[in-house]
Enzyme design. Structure first.
Site, PDB file in Angstrom:
ATOM      1  N   LYS A  83       0.861  -0.757  -0.453  1.00  0.00           N
ATOM      2  CA  LYS A  83      -0.550  -0.385  -0.309  1.00  0.00           C
ATOM      3  C   LYS A  83       1.071   1.121   0.241  1.00  0.00           C
ATOM      4  CE  LYS A  83      -4.003  -0.145   2.099  1.00  0.00           C
ATOM      5  NZ  LYS A  83      -4.793   0.165   4.266  1.00  0.00           N
TER       6      LYS A  83
HETATM    7  C1  E4P Z   1      -8.149  -0.437   4.142  1.00  0.00           C
HETATM    8  O1  E4P Z   1      -7.320  -0.479   2.626  1.00  0.00           O
HETATM    9  C2  E4P Z   1      -8.201   1.241   4.565  1.00  0.00           C
HETATM   10  O2  E4P Z   1      -7.420   1.798   5.288  1.00  0.00           O
HETATM   11  C3  E4P Z   1      -9.686   1.496   5.519  1.00  0.00           C
HETATM   12  O3  E4P Z   1     -10.428   1.026   5.153  1.00  0.00           O
HETATM   13  C4  E4P Z   1      -9.738   2.322   6.296  1.00  0.00           C
HETATM   14  O4  E4P Z   1     -10.863   2.592   7.040  1.00  0.00           O
HETATM   15  P1  E4P Z   1     -11.331   3.619   7.918  1.00  0.00           P
HETATM   16  O5  E4P Z   1     -11.292   5.077   7.145  1.00  0.00           O
HETATM   17  O6  E4P Z   1     -12.506   3.477   8.903  1.00  0.00           O
HETATM   18  O7  E4P Z   1     -10.636   3.901   9.010  1.00  0.00           O
END
Ligand code: E4P
Length: 214
Positions: A83
């Site tokens: 990521k």
């Molecule tokens: C996943 O890839 C993201 O980091 C995650 O869904 C973020 O979620 P949040 O906005 O609930 O922290």
């Protein structure tokens, strides 16, 4: 539609695996910190359980640092997807990693043109954060719909991961829109299976059958 589990909690992953609901996993630094243990151990355990893409985020914010970190993460398992944040430095890293055959997921996407940029840079996945947009009175799923239109207009193969999912409606809309993937917290997976009429119906079936014994 593929279901990724949005968690770094190994017990949640095990429970969802038992139901065949884990096509992959997404983690982020916040989710790893929530586990209050050595993140390297958590990552190792997740990789031993999940065959599909396991998304691990870099902490560096400069391209050189991101590339070095990504290369190290990619050695942990062939299912690792790195990521990378949606920044200029991030896009340099995505391009370099694409050329080296390391898969990337561009994270922290909040508008459709960011997803266009990420796809052009060579991202394998993009993660629009729908819940965080909803939090600031912007309809997150509209961004997903625009990304899907753009990708289909130009034949981009980058897959859309609907991220920051907060409720079953996000999953329903992702599915009806034809999004490739939703990354879903375990609590929302549980909500997806619930309906009061299911509970009432089951209770009635069991009660009616019990009446035969009287
Ligand atoms: C996943 O890839 C993201 O980091 C995650 O869904 C973020 O979620 P949040 O906005 O609930 O922290």
């Amino acid at each position: 539609m593929k279901f990724f589990l949005d968690t770094a909690n190994v017990e949640e992953i095990k429970k969802a695996l038992e139901m065949g609901l884990v096509d992959g996993v997404t983690t982020n630094p916040t989710l790893l910190a929530k586990e209050k243990r050595d993140p390297n151990l958590t990552i190792k355990e997740i990789l031993s359980l999940v065959r599909g893409p396991v998304n691990l985020e870099v902490l560096a914010i400069d391209a050189k640092g991101m590339i070095a970190e990504a290369k190290q993460l990619a050695t942990l398992g062939e299912q690792v997807v790195v990521k990378i944040p949606m920044t200029e430095e991030g896009m340099k890293a995505v391009r370099a990693l694409h050329e080296e055959g390391i898969r990337t997921n561009v994270t922290l996407i909040f508008q459709a043109v960011q997803a266009l940029i990420a796809a052009k840079a060579g991202a394998d996945y993009v993660s629009p954060f729908v819940g965080r947009l909803d939090d600031i009175s912007t309809v997150g799923m509209e961004v997903v719909s625009d990304i899907a239109t753009i990708y289909s207009n130009y034949g981009f193969e980058t897959e859309i991961i609907v991220a920051s999912v907060r409720n079953p409606l996000h999953v329903l809309e992702a599915a009806t829109m034809g999004a490739d993937i939703a990354t879903i917290p375990y609590a929302v997976i549980k909500q997806l299976m619930k309906h009061p009429l299911t509970d009432i119906g089951l209770e009635r079936f069991l009660k009616d059958y019990e009446s035969l014994k009287k």
